[in-house]
Design a protein around this motif. Structure first.
Motif, PDB file in Angstrom:
ATOM      1  N   ASN A  23       0.813  -1.216   0.000  1.00 53.33           N
ATOM      2  CA  ASN A  23       0.000   0.000   0.000  1.00 53.33           C
ATOM      3  C   ASN A  23       0.850   1.270   0.000  1.00 53.33           C
ATOM      4  N   VAL A  24       1.989   1.229  -0.634  1.00 52.03           N
ATOM      5  CA  VAL A  24       2.833   2.422  -0.693  1.00 52.03           C
ATOM      6  C   VAL A  24       2.203   3.377  -1.706  1.00 52.03           C
ATOM      7  N   ASP A  25       1.781   4.529  -1.224  1.00 50.61           N
ATOM      8  CA  ASP A  25       1.078   5.512  -2.039  1.00 50.61           C
ATOM      9  C   ASP A  25       2.085   6.332  -2.855  1.00 50.61           C
ATOM     10  N   PRO A  26       2.054   6.203  -4.186  1.00 49.92           N
ATOM     11  CA  PRO A  26       3.006   6.947  -5.017  1.00 49.92           C
ATOM     12  C   PRO A  26       2.769   8.459  -5.012  1.00 49.92           C
ATOM     13  N   GLU A  27       1.600   8.887  -4.538  1.00 48.91           N
ATOM     14  CA  GLU A  27       1.364  10.324  -4.413  1.00 48.91           C
ATOM     15  C   GLU A  27       2.085  10.901  -3.206  1.00 48.91           C
ATOM     16  N   VAL A  28       2.394  10.065  -2.203  1.00 53.61           N
ATOM     17  CA  VAL A  28       3.079  10.512  -0.996  1.00 53.61           C
ATOM     18  C   VAL A  28       4.578  10.231  -1.094  1.00 53.61           C
ATOM     19  N   PHE A  29       4.933   9.035  -1.553  1.00 50.42           N
ATOM     20  CA  PHE A  29       6.330   8.619  -1.583  1.00 50.42           C
ATOM     21  C   PHE A  29       6.862   8.565  -3.011  1.00 50.42           C
ATOM     22  N   GLU A  30       7.952   9.246  -3.224  1.00 52.83           N
ATOM     23  CA  GLU A  30       8.686   9.066  -4.470  1.00 52.83           C
ATOM     24  C   GLU A  30       9.473   7.758  -4.387  1.00 52.83           C
ATOM     25  N   ARG A  31       9.889   7.451  -3.144  1.00 54.84           N
ATOM     26  CA  ARG A  31      10.655   6.225  -2.911  1.00 54.84           C
ATOM     27  C   ARG A  31      10.369   5.733  -1.493  1.00 54.84           C
ATOM     28  N   PHE A  32      10.147   4.431  -1.372  1.00 54.51           N
ATOM     29  CA  PHE A  32       9.969   3.780  -0.075  1.00 54.51           C
ATOM     30  C   PHE A  32      10.470   2.364  -0.247  1.00 54.51           C
TER      31      PHE A  32
ATOM     32  N   TYR B  93      20.023  -7.281   9.640  1.00 51.20           N
ATOM     33  CA  TYR B  93      20.292  -5.874   9.361  1.00 51.20           C
ATOM     34  C   TYR B  93      19.233  -5.365   8.391  1.00 51.20           C
ATOM     35  N   VAL B  94      18.872  -4.093   8.556  1.00 47.34           N
ATOM     36  CA  VAL B  94      17.835  -3.496   7.733  1.00 47.34           C
ATOM     37  C   VAL B  94      18.348  -2.170   7.172  1.00 47.34           C
ATOM     38  N   ASP B  95      18.117  -1.986   5.865  1.00 49.30           N
ATOM     39  CA  ASP B  95      18.352  -0.706   5.205  1.00 49.30           C
ATOM     40  C   ASP B  95      17.004  -0.216   4.691  1.00 49.30           C
ATOM     41  N   THR B  96      16.687   1.040   4.934  1.00 50.37           N
ATOM     42  CA  THR B  96      15.462   1.620   4.382  1.00 50.37           C
ATOM     43  C   THR B  96      15.785   2.975   3.767  1.00 50.37           C
ATOM     44  N   SER B  97      14.954   3.374   2.830  1.00 50.03           N
ATOM     45  CA  SER B  97      15.090   4.720   2.259  1.00 50.03           C
ATOM     46  C   SER B  97      13.698   5.239   1.917  1.00 50.03           C
ATOM     47  N   HIS B  98      13.497   6.498   2.253  1.00 52.30           N
ATOM     48  CA  HIS B  98      12.211   7.156   2.025  1.00 52.30           C
ATOM     49  C   HIS B  98      12.488   8.521   1.398  1.00 52.30           C
ATOM     50  N   ILE B  99      11.733   8.841   0.376  1.00 56.22           N
ATOM     51  CA  ILE B  99      11.746  10.192  -0.179  1.00 56.22           C
ATOM     52  C   ILE B  99      10.284  10.585  -0.355  1.00 56.22           C
ATOM     53  N   PHE B 100       9.906  11.688   0.261  1.00 62.58           N
ATOM     54  CA  PHE B 100       8.538  12.183   0.153  1.00 62.58           C
ATOM     55  C   PHE B 100       8.406  13.108  -1.054  1.00 62.58           C
ATOM     56  N   ARG B 101       7.279  13.054  -1.721  1.00 66.36           N
ATOM     57  CA  ARG B 101       7.032  13.939  -2.880  1.00 66.36           C
ATOM     58  C   ARG B 101       6.740  15.372  -2.423  1.00 66.36           C
ATOM     59  N   GLU B 102       6.066  15.507  -1.289  1.00 66.85           N
ATOM     60  CA  GLU B 102       5.730  16.829  -0.745  1.00 66.85           C
ATOM     61  C   GLU B 102       6.077  16.840   0.733  1.00 66.85           C
TER      62      GLU B 102
ATOM     63  N   VAL C  20      -0.737   9.531   6.050  1.00 62.13           N
ATOM     64  CA  VAL C  20      -0.396  10.937   5.829  1.00 62.13           C
ATOM     65  C   VAL C  20      -1.681  11.650   5.466  1.00 62.13           C
ATOM     66  N   ASN C  21      -1.986  12.717   6.181  1.00 65.27           N
ATOM     67  CA  ASN C  21      -3.226  13.476   5.983  1.00 65.27           C
ATOM     68  C   ASN C  21      -4.449  12.560   6.040  1.00 65.27           C
ATOM     69  N   GLN C  22      -4.452  11.673   7.028  1.00 67.75           N
ATOM     70  CA  GLN C  22      -5.554  10.755   7.324  1.00 67.75           C
ATOM     71  C   GLN C  22      -5.831   9.741   6.212  1.00 67.75           C
ATOM     72  N   LYS C  23      -4.822   9.465   5.379  1.00 66.46           N
ATOM     73  CA  LYS C  23      -4.963   8.474   4.310  1.00 66.46           C
ATOM     74  C   LYS C  23      -3.819   7.471   4.441  1.00 66.46           C
ATOM     75  N   LEU C  24      -4.169   6.164   4.445  1.00 65.63           N
ATOM     76  CA  LEU C  24      -3.143   5.133   4.527  1.00 65.63           C
ATOM     77  C   LEU C  24      -2.151   5.315   3.389  1.00 65.63           C
ATOM     78  N   SER C  25      -0.853   5.434   3.738  1.00 63.89           N
ATOM     79  CA  SER C  25       0.174   5.704   2.730  1.00 63.89           C
ATOM     80  C   SER C  25       1.185   4.578   2.583  1.00 63.89           C
ATOM     81  N   ALA C  26       1.351   3.762   3.622  1.00 67.29           N
ATOM     82  CA  ALA C  26       2.278   2.624   3.533  1.00 67.29           C
ATOM     83  C   ALA C  26       2.004   1.673   4.688  1.00 67.29           C
ATOM     84  N   ARG C  27       2.297   0.405   4.430  1.00 66.65           N
ATOM     85  CA  ARG C  27       2.130  -0.632   5.453  1.00 66.65           C
ATOM     86  C   ARG C  27       3.375  -1.517   5.420  1.00 66.65           C
TER      87      ARG C  27
END
Length: 184
Positions: free
Chosen positions: A35-44, A56-65, A162-169
């Motif tokens: 459920n990664v929302d492409p309107e919220v995340f450019e990258r997840f 070990y865990v690597d993560t990366s997040h980039i928000f569009r706004e 994000v803004n009361q909308k499920l953006s990632a799980r």
């Protein structure tokens, strides 16, 4: 004077309890994102790997706004061998508040401490657009946990809104296994 003698006699016991080696290992078996929302995340992205019986865990997040409203639903279920499922917690909270405050829940403190330790940038609100928020080589240090944890399996759920909308799980499956720290 007898109080001081008691404290001196108890000091080796306290030292042993504080420095006791852990006989367990926290292992992540699988991390899945949905459920990664492409309107919220450019990258997840999230990558899990195992080296020397450690996860070990690597993560990366980039928000569009820019994100100022982040809500989190977190749940942790645990199963001991031959026992029914136990829900350790199932809560919703303000993600921005979580990142900026000390927590009464020891598990949340461990997570927040590790997030700060292994991240490339301070995770705090507002999250800026087009900025890489990364966690590199994050692992669970057993010394952060109580000296005894029951062996078993766990499943964690993290839902980000994000803004009361499920953006990632994210689902995290793992186990607490027996681990000898002493050579034979």
């Amino acid at each position: 004077m007898s109080l001081w003698i008691k404290w001196i006699c108890l000091f080796p016991i306290f030292k042993f309890v504080i420095t006791e080696e852990r006989n367990f290992r926290v292992i992540f078996d699988n991390i899945s994102l949905s459920n990664v929302d492409p309107e919220v995340f450019e990258r997840f992205d999230c990558e899990l790997y195992q080296i020397d019986n450690r996860s070990y865990v690597d993560t990366s997040h980039i928000f569009r706004e820019t994100v100022t409203d982040l809500k989190v639903h977190a749940a942790l279920d645990f199963w001991k061998a031959k026992s029914p499922k136990m829900t350790i917690y199932d809560i919703e909270f303000d993600g921005c508040h979580f990142l900026q405050n000390v927590h009464k829940n020891r598990l949340f403190n461990i997570y927040a401490k590790n997030l700060k330790k292994y991240s490339n940038i301070s995770f705090k609100c507002p999250f800026q657009a087009n900025v890489l928020y990364a966690v590199k080589n994050m692992t669970m240090n057993e010394d952060d946990f109580p000296s005894f944890l029951p062996l078993g399996k766990f499943r964690s759920l993290l839902e980000y809104s994000v803004n009361q909308k499920l953006s990632a799980r994210a689902y995290i499956n793992g186990k607490i296994i027996s681990y000898s720290t002493r050579p034979f």
